[in-house]
Design an enzyme around this catalytic site. Structure first.
Site, short mmCIF file in Angstrom:
data_model
loop_
_atom_site.label_atom_id
_atom_site.label_comp_id
_atom_site.label_asym_id
_atom_site.label_seq_id
_atom_site.Cartn_x
_atom_site.Cartn_y
_atom_site.Cartn_z
N SER A 150 43.79 58.40 28.05
CA SER A 150 45.10 58.26 28.56
C SER A 150 45.56 56.62 28.12
O SER A 150 46.80 56.39 28.09
CB SER A 150 45.00 58.18 29.89
OG SER A 150 44.14 57.12 30.49
N LYS A 162 44.83 51.71 33.76
CA LYS A 162 46.13 51.82 33.30
C LYS A 162 46.84 50.48 33.01
O LYS A 162 46.04 49.44 33.20
CB LYS A 162 47.06 52.48 34.41
CG LYS A 162 46.41 53.82 34.89
CD LYS A 162 46.69 54.97 33.76
CE LYS A 162 46.29 56.33 34.10
NZ LYS A 162 46.19 57.36 33.09
#
Length: 241
Positions: free
Chosen positions: A78, A123
């Protein structure tokens, strides 16, 4: 007649030499006590001083991991291309202590329990408390407080900033986070209708990822992209343009 007294041979020989007058100072009570304590503890531990030294090193490393730095292994793609599956990053757990707060562009590790899932996630911070984050403008770019952000420097090649349109205002004390590999990232966009609206409480942030430490061939320091420095603070003129 010479009246100055001349030293006799006996006088010369009776004077102590420099080496005889130089004496080492005895160890103080604290030094002796510490040495005795180390010797006593070493006698109790199998392996003696070697085992004791290894145990002290282990305690130091555990303390370092608990309070200062923590290794984190990248579990998914990701955050590609910057962070690859299996990379190990060093998380600075003191980055947001003593009054400091996450900044736009920081890569953070956080506890997603109750928001993303029962695991730790990594993230990039795109919006902080008070920011309005919109996708997308006429050129397909994400806007933060009315300013388009050029993410080409870290976005995964071939990905668009987002295939999912959104227009959110980040509540105070929370973060809006996205993965760099947008087509392979479950992030704030996917939880807009969930409890918390996809926002991550700042209190659940474990720390900031400051660098890749493994593998050595991929080791590098992680920097905050300059593109976020041009984003105006929430509430300034033009923030809702």
């Amino acid at each position: 007649m010479d009246t100055e007294a001349q030293p006799t041979e006996r006088d010369r020989s009776s004077r102590p030499s420099g080496s005889e007058t130089t004496t080492s100072e005895p160890a103080g009570p604290e030094d002796r006590s510490l040495f005795a304590l180390v010797a006593r503890v070493s006698s109790w531990v199998p392996g003696g001083r070697i085992t004791l030294t290894l145990l002290l090193c282990l305690v130091f490393l555990l303390s370092l991991s608990t309070f200062v730095l923590r290794p984190f292994q990248i579990p998914s793609g990701s955050m590609e291309p910057g962070l690859r599956i299996g990379d190990r990053v060093l998380v600075n757990k003191l980055a947001y202590r003593f009054g400091a707060v996450p900044q736009r562009g920081d890569i953070v590790v956080f506890d997603g329990t109750g928001y993303f899932g029962h695991a730790d996630y990594i993230k990039r911070v795109v919006g902080v408390g008070g920011d309005r984050v919109v996708c997308c403008d006429r050129e397909g770019r994400i806007q933060v407080n009315g300013r388009p952000v050029d993410e080409s420097g870290f976005l995964h090649p071939g990905d668009s900033p987002s295939a999912v349109p959104f227009d959110v205002v980040v509540p105070g004390g929370t973060l809006f986070v996205l993965g760099d590999h947008r087509s392979d990232s479950s992030d704030s966009r996917d939880h807009l209708g969930s409890p918390g609206g996809g926002m991550i409480p700042v209190d659940d942030v474990i720390g900031r990822a400051d660098g890749i430490v493994w593998p050595f061939g991929h080791a590098t320091r992680l920097h905050r992209p300059d593109v976020y420095a041009r984003v105006p603070d929430a509430g300034r003129a033009g923030a809702h343009g």
